[in-house]
Write a protein that holds these residues in place. Structure first.
Motif, PDB file in Angstrom:
ATOM      1  N   GLY A  66       6.971  -5.041 -17.506  1.00  0.00           N
ATOM      2  CA  GLY A  66       5.869  -5.182 -16.557  1.00  0.00           C
ATOM      3  C   GLY A  66       6.038  -4.268 -15.361  1.00  0.00           C
ATOM      4  O   GLY A  66       7.122  -3.752 -15.092  1.00  0.00           O
ATOM      5  N   THR A  67       4.941  -4.055 -14.669  1.00  0.00           N
ATOM      6  CA  THR A  67       4.904  -3.183 -13.505  1.00  0.00           C
ATOM      7  C   THR A  67       4.030  -3.858 -12.462  1.00  0.00           C
ATOM      8  O   THR A  67       3.101  -4.590 -12.804  1.00  0.00           O
ATOM      9  CB  THR A  67       4.301  -1.813 -13.885  1.00  0.00           C
ATOM     10  N   LYS A  68       4.323  -3.615 -11.184  1.00  0.00           N
ATOM     11  CA  LYS A  68       3.513  -4.228 -10.126  1.00  0.00           C
ATOM     12  C   LYS A  68       3.485  -3.331  -8.906  1.00  0.00           C
ATOM     13  O   LYS A  68       4.227  -2.347  -8.813  1.00  0.00           O
ATOM     14  CB  LYS A  68       4.047  -5.608  -9.768  1.00  0.00           C
ATOM     15  N   GLY A  69       2.604  -3.686  -7.979  1.00  0.00           N
ATOM     16  CA  GLY A  69       2.502  -2.921  -6.750  1.00  0.00           C
ATOM     17  C   GLY A  69       1.420  -3.466  -5.839  1.00  0.00           C
ATOM     18  O   GLY A  69       0.959  -4.592  -6.014  1.00  0.00           O
ATOM     19  N   THR A  70       1.014  -2.650  -4.880  1.00  0.00           N
ATOM     20  CA  THR A  70      -0.014  -3.029  -3.920  1.00  0.00           C
ATOM     21  C   THR A  70      -1.192  -2.065  -4.026  1.00  0.00           C
ATOM     22  O   THR A  70      -1.060  -0.976  -4.591  1.00  0.00           O
ATOM     23  CB  THR A  70       0.540  -2.999  -2.476  1.00  0.00           C
ATOM     24  N   TRP A  71      -2.333  -2.459  -3.486  1.00  0.00           N
ATOM     25  CA  TRP A  71      -3.530  -1.616  -3.526  1.00  0.00           C
ATOM     26  C   TRP A  71      -4.414  -1.898  -2.320  1.00  0.00           C
ATOM     27  O   TRP A  71      -4.286  -2.938  -1.679  1.00  0.00           O
ATOM     28  CB  TRP A  71      -4.314  -1.846  -4.815  1.00  0.00           C
ATOM     29  N   GLU A  72      -5.313  -0.953  -2.065  1.00  0.00           N
ATOM     30  CA  GLU A  72      -6.353  -1.158  -1.065  1.00  0.00           C
ATOM     31  C   GLU A  72      -7.529  -0.257  -1.411  1.00  0.00           C
ATOM     32  O   GLU A  72      -7.363   0.756  -2.097  1.00  0.00           O
ATOM     33  CB  GLU A  72      -5.848  -0.867   0.346  1.00  0.00           C
ATOM     34  N   MET A  73      -8.729  -0.649  -0.970  1.00  0.00           N
ATOM     35  CA  MET A  73      -9.917   0.176  -1.194  1.00  0.00           C
ATOM     36  C   MET A  73     -10.930  -0.068  -0.091  1.00  0.00           C
ATOM     37  O   MET A  73     -10.947  -1.129   0.525  1.00  0.00           O
ATOM     38  CB  MET A  73     -10.528  -0.071  -2.567  1.00  0.00           C
ATOM     39  N   ILE A  74     -11.746   0.966   0.133  1.00  0.00           N
ATOM     40  CA  ILE A  74     -12.778   0.893   1.162  1.00  0.00           C
ATOM     41  C   ILE A  74     -14.065   1.484   0.620  1.00  0.00           C
ATOM     42  O   ILE A  74     -14.034   2.466  -0.127  1.00  0.00           O
ATOM     43  CB  ILE A  74     -12.321   1.608   2.463  1.00  0.00           C
ATOM     44  N   LYS A  75     -15.193   0.884   0.983  1.00  0.00           N
ATOM     45  CA  LYS A  75     -16.480   1.373   0.496  1.00  0.00           C
ATOM     46  C   LYS A  75     -16.842   2.654   1.238  1.00  0.00           C
ATOM     47  O   LYS A  75     -16.671   2.762   2.447  1.00  0.00           O
ATOM     48  CB  LYS A  75     -17.570   0.332   0.693  1.00  0.00           C
ATOM     49  N   THR A  76     -17.342   3.651   0.459  1.00  0.00           N
ATOM     50  CA  THR A  76     -17.694   4.941   1.077  1.00  0.00           C
ATOM     51  C   THR A  76     -19.201   5.040   1.280  1.00  0.00           C
ATOM     52  O   THR A  76     -19.961   4.301   0.733  1.00  0.00           O
ATOM     53  CB  THR A  76     -17.212   6.124   0.223  1.00  0.00           C
TER      54      THR A  76
END
Length: 140
Positions: free
Chosen positions: A130-140
Protein backbone atom coordinates in the motif's frame (compact mmCIF):
# COMPACT_ATOMS: atom_id res chain seq x y z
CA UNK A 1 -18.26 21.87 -7.49
CA UNK A 2 -18.61 21.64 -11.27
CA UNK A 3 -15.55 22.95 -13.04
CA UNK A 4 -11.77 22.68 -13.06
CA UNK A 5 -9.71 22.07 -9.93
CA UNK A 6 -5.91 22.26 -9.70
CA UNK A 7 -4.34 20.10 -7.07
CA UNK A 8 -1.27 18.30 -5.86
CA UNK A 9 -0.56 15.22 -3.85
CA UNK A 10 2.48 14.09 -1.88
CA UNK A 11 3.76 10.63 -1.09
CA UNK A 12 4.32 9.75 2.58
CA UNK A 13 6.99 7.05 2.35
CA UNK A 14 10.33 5.83 3.62
CA UNK A 15 12.63 8.84 3.97
CA UNK A 16 15.22 7.22 1.69
CA UNK A 17 12.78 7.00 -1.23
CA UNK A 18 13.01 9.67 -3.93
CA UNK A 19 9.18 9.58 -3.91
CA UNK A 20 8.96 10.65 -0.24
CA UNK A 21 7.34 14.12 -0.04
CA UNK A 22 7.46 14.40 -3.86
CA UNK A 23 4.64 16.67 -5.04
CA UNK A 24 2.67 15.64 -8.11
CA UNK A 25 0.27 18.19 -9.62
CA UNK A 26 -3.05 17.13 -11.15
CA UNK A 27 -6.01 18.65 -12.95
CA UNK A 28 -9.45 17.44 -11.86
CA UNK A 29 -12.55 18.24 -13.90
CA UNK A 30 -15.90 17.75 -12.15
CA UNK A 31 -18.50 17.26 -14.88
CA UNK A 32 -21.62 16.30 -12.93
CA UNK A 33 -22.75 17.19 -9.38
CA UNK A 34 -26.19 16.60 -7.88
CA UNK A 35 -25.58 18.41 -4.60
CA UNK A 36 -24.02 15.33 -3.00
CA UNK A 37 -22.46 12.96 -5.55
CA UNK A 38 -20.07 13.97 -8.32
CA UNK A 39 -18.18 12.43 -11.24
CA UNK A 40 -15.42 13.66 -13.49
CA UNK A 41 -11.94 13.12 -14.86
CA UNK A 42 -8.44 13.55 -13.51
CA UNK A 43 -4.95 13.70 -15.01
CA UNK A 44 -1.58 13.76 -13.27
CA UNK A 45 0.69 16.41 -14.79
CA UNK A 46 4.02 14.78 -13.83
CA UNK A 47 4.08 11.32 -15.42
CA UNK A 48 7.50 10.55 -13.91
CA UNK A 49 6.09 10.49 -10.37
CA UNK A 50 2.37 10.30 -11.12
CA UNK A 51 0.28 7.90 -13.18
CA UNK A 52 -0.15 8.18 -16.95
CA UNK A 53 -3.48 8.59 -18.70
CA UNK A 54 -6.84 10.25 -18.16
CA UNK A 55 -8.53 8.79 -15.10
CA UNK A 56 -12.02 9.01 -13.66
CA UNK A 57 -13.25 10.18 -10.28
CA UNK A 58 -16.45 9.36 -8.46
CA UNK A 59 -17.17 10.93 -5.12
CA UNK A 60 -19.43 12.38 -2.50
CA UNK A 61 -19.65 15.70 -0.69
CA UNK A 62 -21.23 15.72 2.76
CA UNK A 63 -21.13 19.07 4.51
CA UNK A 64 -17.46 20.04 4.78
CA UNK A 65 -16.26 16.47 4.11
CA UNK A 66 -15.26 15.19 0.67
CA UNK A 67 -14.35 11.70 -0.47
CA UNK A 68 -13.73 10.26 -3.91
CA UNK A 69 -12.16 7.35 -5.72
CA UNK A 70 -9.57 8.08 -8.40
CA UNK A 71 -9.33 5.32 -11.02
CA UNK A 72 -6.39 5.59 -13.42
CA UNK A 73 -6.23 3.58 -16.67
CA UNK A 74 -2.61 2.35 -16.32
CA UNK A 75 -1.44 0.17 -13.43
CA UNK A 76 1.61 1.67 -11.71
CA UNK A 77 3.59 0.22 -8.82
CA UNK A 78 6.67 1.28 -6.88
CA UNK A 79 9.32 -1.37 -6.24
CA UNK A 80 12.56 -1.79 -4.28
CA UNK A 81 11.80 0.31 -1.23
CA UNK A 82 9.59 2.58 -3.35
CA UNK A 83 12.46 3.69 -5.58
CA UNK A 84 11.56 2.13 -8.95
CA UNK A 85 8.27 2.61 -10.81
CA UNK A 86 6.86 -0.03 -13.18
CA UNK A 87 3.75 0.23 -15.37
CA UNK A 88 1.38 -2.17 -17.10
CA UNK A 89 -0.75 -0.45 -19.74
CA UNK A 90 -2.97 -3.53 -20.09
CA UNK A 91 -4.34 -3.23 -16.54
CA UNK A 92 -6.10 -0.48 -14.59
CA UNK A 93 -4.44 1.03 -11.54
CA UNK A 94 -5.73 -0.02 -8.12
CA UNK A 95 -8.38 2.44 -6.87
CA UNK A 96 -6.91 5.46 -5.04
CA UNK A 97 -9.08 6.54 -2.11
CA UNK A 98 -9.18 10.26 -1.26
CA UNK A 99 -10.81 11.83 1.80
CA UNK A 100 -10.61 15.37 3.09
CA UNK A 101 -12.26 18.50 4.38
CA UNK A 102 -13.08 21.98 3.19
CA UNK A 103 -10.02 24.14 3.93
CA UNK A 104 -11.38 27.48 2.69
CA UNK A 105 -13.99 28.38 0.07
CA UNK A 106 -13.29 26.29 -3.06
CA UNK A 107 -10.31 24.53 -1.43
CA UNK A 108 -9.99 21.02 0.03
CA UNK A 109 -7.19 19.05 1.66
CA UNK A 110 -6.82 15.59 3.11
CA UNK A 111 -5.24 12.15 2.80
CA UNK A 112 -5.12 9.50 0.09
CA UNK A 113 -4.26 5.80 0.12
CA UNK A 114 -3.91 2.80 -2.13
CA UNK A 115 -4.58 -0.56 -0.54
CA UNK A 116 -1.92 -3.23 -0.84
CA UNK A 117 -2.34 -6.54 -2.62
CA UNK A 118 -0.87 -9.06 -5.00
CA UNK A 119 -0.42 -8.26 -8.70
CA UNK A 120 1.01 -9.83 -11.81
CA UNK A 121 2.84 -7.42 -14.12
CA UNK A 122 4.55 -8.83 -17.21
CA UNK A 123 4.04 -12.35 -15.79
CA UNK A 124 5.93 -11.52 -12.58
CA UNK A 125 4.31 -11.62 -9.12
CA UNK A 126 4.51 -8.43 -7.03
CA UNK A 127 3.31 -7.82 -3.48
CA UNK A 128 2.31 -4.26 -2.59
CA UNK A 129 1.96 -3.08 1.00
CA UNK A 130 0.00 0.00 0.00
CA UNK A 131 0.88 3.64 -0.46
CA UNK A 132 -0.42 6.80 1.20
CA UNK A 133 0.04 10.52 1.37
CA UNK A 134 -1.62 13.93 1.53
CA UNK A 135 -3.40 16.07 -1.07
CA UNK A 136 -4.98 19.44 -1.65
CA UNK A 137 -6.91 21.12 -4.47
CA UNK A 138 -8.38 24.50 -5.30
CA UNK A 139 -11.02 25.51 -7.83
CA UNK A 140 -9.65 27.58 -10.73
Amino acid sequence: MIGTWKGKYKYNMNQNSEFNNKEVEFILEIKEFDGEKFIGTVQDIDENYGTKGLGTIEGKLSGNHIEFVKQMPIKTMLLKNNEKKIEDEKKKHNPILYSGVLNSPDSYLGNWKIKGGISFIQKLLYISFGTKGTWEMIKT
